[in-house]
Design a protein around this motif. Structure first.
Motif, PDB file in Angstrom:
ATOM      1  N   ASP A   1     -15.974 -87.029-109.259  1.00 54.38           N
ATOM      2  CA  ASP A   1     -17.267 -87.703-109.294  1.00 54.38           C
ATOM      3  C   ASP A   1     -17.806 -88.086-107.791  1.00 54.38           C
ATOM      4  O   ASP A   1     -18.907 -88.632-107.736  1.00 54.38           O
ATOM      5  CB  ASP A   1     -16.984 -89.048-110.063  1.00 54.38           C
ATOM      6  N   GLY A   2     -17.191 -87.537-106.706  1.00 51.75           N
ATOM      7  CA  GLY A   2     -17.866 -87.501-105.469  1.00 51.75           C
ATOM      8  C   GLY A   2     -17.399 -88.856-104.776  1.00 51.75           C
ATOM      9  O   GLY A   2     -17.714 -89.065-103.778  1.00 51.75           O
ATOM     10  N   PHE A   3     -16.547 -89.718-105.609  1.00 53.10           N
ATOM     11  CA  PHE A   3     -16.062 -91.132-104.974  1.00 53.10           C
ATOM     12  C   PHE A   3     -14.614 -90.660-104.069  1.00 53.10           C
ATOM     13  O   PHE A   3     -13.868 -89.874-104.612  1.00 53.10           O
ATOM     14  CB  PHE A   3     -15.858 -92.037-106.115  1.00 53.10           C
ATOM     15  N   TYR A   4     -14.835 -91.472-103.035  1.00 56.25           N
ATOM     16  CA  TYR A   4     -13.336 -91.622-102.234  1.00 56.25           C
ATOM     17  C   TYR A   4     -13.017 -93.050-102.011  1.00 56.25           C
ATOM     18  O   TYR A   4     -14.111 -94.036-102.075  1.00 56.25           O
ATOM     19  CB  TYR A   4     -13.504 -90.933-101.078  1.00 56.25           C
TER      20      TYR A   4
ATOM     21  N   ALA B   1      -6.452-108.117 -96.862  1.00 53.38           N
ATOM     22  CA  ALA B   1      -6.891-106.576 -96.652  1.00 53.38           C
ATOM     23  C   ALA B   1      -8.111-106.423 -97.889  1.00 53.38           C
ATOM     24  O   ALA B   1      -8.505-107.141 -98.576  1.00 53.38           O
ATOM     25  CB  ALA B   1      -5.652-105.628 -97.374  1.00 53.38           C
ATOM     26  N   THR B   2      -8.575-105.543 -97.612  1.00 53.26           N
ATOM     27  CA  THR B   2      -9.729-105.038 -98.339  1.00 53.26           C
ATOM     28  C   THR B   2      -9.604-103.668 -98.927  1.00 53.26           C
ATOM     29  O   THR B   2      -9.057-103.032 -98.132  1.00 53.26           O
ATOM     30  CB  THR B   2     -11.416-105.334 -97.499  1.00 53.26           C
ATOM     31  N   ASN B   3     -10.640-103.173-100.040  1.00 50.54           N
ATOM     32  CA  ASN B   3     -10.614-101.819-100.260  1.00 50.54           C
ATOM     33  C   ASN B   3     -11.866-101.399-100.185  1.00 50.54           C
ATOM     34  O   ASN B   3     -12.908-102.129-100.492  1.00 50.54           O
ATOM     35  CB  ASN B   3     -10.246-101.759-101.860  1.00 50.54           C
ATOM     36  N   LEU B   4     -11.945-100.087 -99.906  1.00 51.67           N
ATOM     37  CA  LEU B   4     -13.454 -99.616 -99.481  1.00 51.67           C
ATOM     38  C   LEU B   4     -13.722 -98.577-100.427  1.00 51.67           C
ATOM     39  O   LEU B   4     -12.785 -97.560-100.844  1.00 51.67           O
ATOM     40  CB  LEU B   4     -13.305 -98.837 -98.077  1.00 51.67           C
ATOM     41  N   ARG B   5     -15.002 -98.080-100.862  1.00 51.12           N
ATOM     42  CA  ARG B   5     -15.341 -97.295-101.789  1.00 51.12           C
ATOM     43  C   ARG B   5     -16.759 -96.592-101.436  1.00 51.12           C
ATOM     44  O   ARG B   5     -17.480 -97.296-100.957  1.00 51.12           O
ATOM     45  CB  ARG B   5     -15.316 -97.814-103.437  1.00 51.12           C
ATOM     46  N   GLY B   6     -16.870 -95.299-101.321  1.00 49.65           N
ATOM     47  CA  GLY B   6     -17.969 -94.740-101.281  1.00 49.65           C
ATOM     48  C   GLY B   6     -18.151 -93.464-101.981  1.00 49.65           C
ATOM     49  O   GLY B   6     -17.284 -93.085-102.691  1.00 49.65           O
ATOM     50  N   GLN B   7     -19.187 -92.663-101.859  1.00 46.48           N
ATOM     51  CA  GLN B   7     -19.411 -91.424-102.813  1.00 46.48           C
ATOM     52  C   GLN B   7     -20.328 -90.402-101.608  1.00 46.48           C
ATOM     53  O   GLN B   7     -21.126 -90.878-101.011  1.00 46.48           O
ATOM     54  CB  GLN B   7     -20.359 -91.705-103.767  1.00 46.48           C
TER      55      GLN B   7
ATOM     56  N   PRO C   1     -22.790 -85.322-107.264  1.00 45.49           N
ATOM     57  CA  PRO C   1     -21.611 -85.243-106.557  1.00 45.49           C
ATOM     58  C   PRO C   1     -20.859 -84.323-106.014  1.00 45.49           C
ATOM     59  O   PRO C   1     -20.968 -83.179-106.688  1.00 45.49           O
ATOM     60  CB  PRO C   1     -20.794 -86.374-107.678  1.00 45.49           C
ATOM     61  N   LEU C   2     -20.249 -84.333-104.745  1.00 40.53           N
ATOM     62  CA  LEU C   2     -19.424 -83.256-104.257  1.00 40.53           C
ATOM     63  C   LEU C   2     -18.104 -83.581-104.379  1.00 40.53           C
ATOM     64  O   LEU C   2     -17.514 -84.885-103.778  1.00 40.53           O
ATOM     65  CB  LEU C   2     -19.970 -83.167-102.848  1.00 40.53           C
ATOM     66  N   ALA C   3     -17.269 -82.861-104.855  1.00 44.08           N
ATOM     67  CA  ALA C   3     -15.704 -83.161-105.083  1.00 44.08           C
ATOM     68  C   ALA C   3     -15.138 -82.276-103.987  1.00 44.08           C
ATOM     69  O   ALA C   3     -15.494 -81.354-103.546  1.00 44.08           O
ATOM     70  CB  ALA C   3     -15.348 -82.648-106.445  1.00 44.08           C
ATOM     71  N   GLY C   4     -13.791 -82.841-103.749  1.00 41.82           N
ATOM     72  CA  GLY C   4     -13.057 -81.887-102.769  1.00 41.82           C
ATOM     73  C   GLY C   4     -13.288 -82.250-101.372  1.00 41.82           C
ATOM     74  O   GLY C   4     -13.063 -81.133-100.503  1.00 41.82           O
ATOM     75  N   VAL C   5     -14.177 -83.106-101.037  1.00 38.16           N
ATOM     76  CA  VAL C   5     -14.684 -83.142 -99.557  1.00 38.16           C
ATOM     77  C   VAL C   5     -13.774 -84.095 -98.798  1.00 38.16           C
ATOM     78  O   VAL C   5     -13.494 -85.099 -99.445  1.00 38.16           O
ATOM     79  CB  VAL C   5     -16.039 -83.599 -99.549  1.00 38.16           C
ATOM     80  N   ARG C   6     -13.482 -83.741 -97.476  1.00 38.08           N
ATOM     81  CA  ARG C   6     -12.740 -84.749 -96.706  1.00 38.08           C
ATOM     82  C   ARG C   6     -13.626 -85.711 -96.208  1.00 38.08           C
ATOM     83  O   ARG C   6     -14.493 -85.112 -95.540  1.00 38.08           O
ATOM     84  CB  ARG C   6     -11.779 -83.863 -95.677  1.00 38.08           C
TER      85      ARG C   6
END
Length: 110
Positions: free
Chosen positions: A64-67, A19-25, A38-43
């Motif tokens: 911090d805009g990260f998901y 498995a892998t983990n993904l990270r973006g902003q 950074p934008l917070a609370g974005v789907r």
């Protein structure tokens, strides 16, 4: 001993689980200052291609805009959707990067 043999057999027949983990902003570009914020609370919707595009999951960006998308099976093409726009334009491939490391997705600028 019996349980140990059963566990060895399971690994032999099914192989190693990967498995892998993904990270973006998600960021917003301010043309006045020339900076990204950074934008917070974005789907952010996560789409994979499995013969057709399938919406697999979603995440909400943090302060911090990260998901993050955790424990995703590698090998598929994928994109993310933010505000009904797909990023990146050309789909990426899920790499086999073992946790706790992350496969980074290029940032999404809205």
């Amino acid at each position: 001993m019996k349980h140990f043999i059963i566990i060895i057999c399971i690994f032999f027949f099914f192989g190693e689980v990967s498995a892998t983990n993904l990270r973006g902003q998600v960021v917003r570009y301010d043309s006045y200052s020339g900076r990204y914020y950074p934008l917070a609370g974005v789907r952010v919707d996560f789409w994979i291609f499995n013969g057709k595009w399938v919406d697999m999951s979603y995440a909400i960006s943090g302060s911090d805009g990260f998901y993050y998308f955790m424990n995703v099976s590698p090998g598929y093409s994928f994109r993310v959707q933010v505000f009904n726009v797909f990023y990146p334009q050309q789909p990426l491939t899920l790499l086999n990067i073992l946790p706790p490391n992350f496969q980074d997705i290029p940032f999404v600028a809205t």
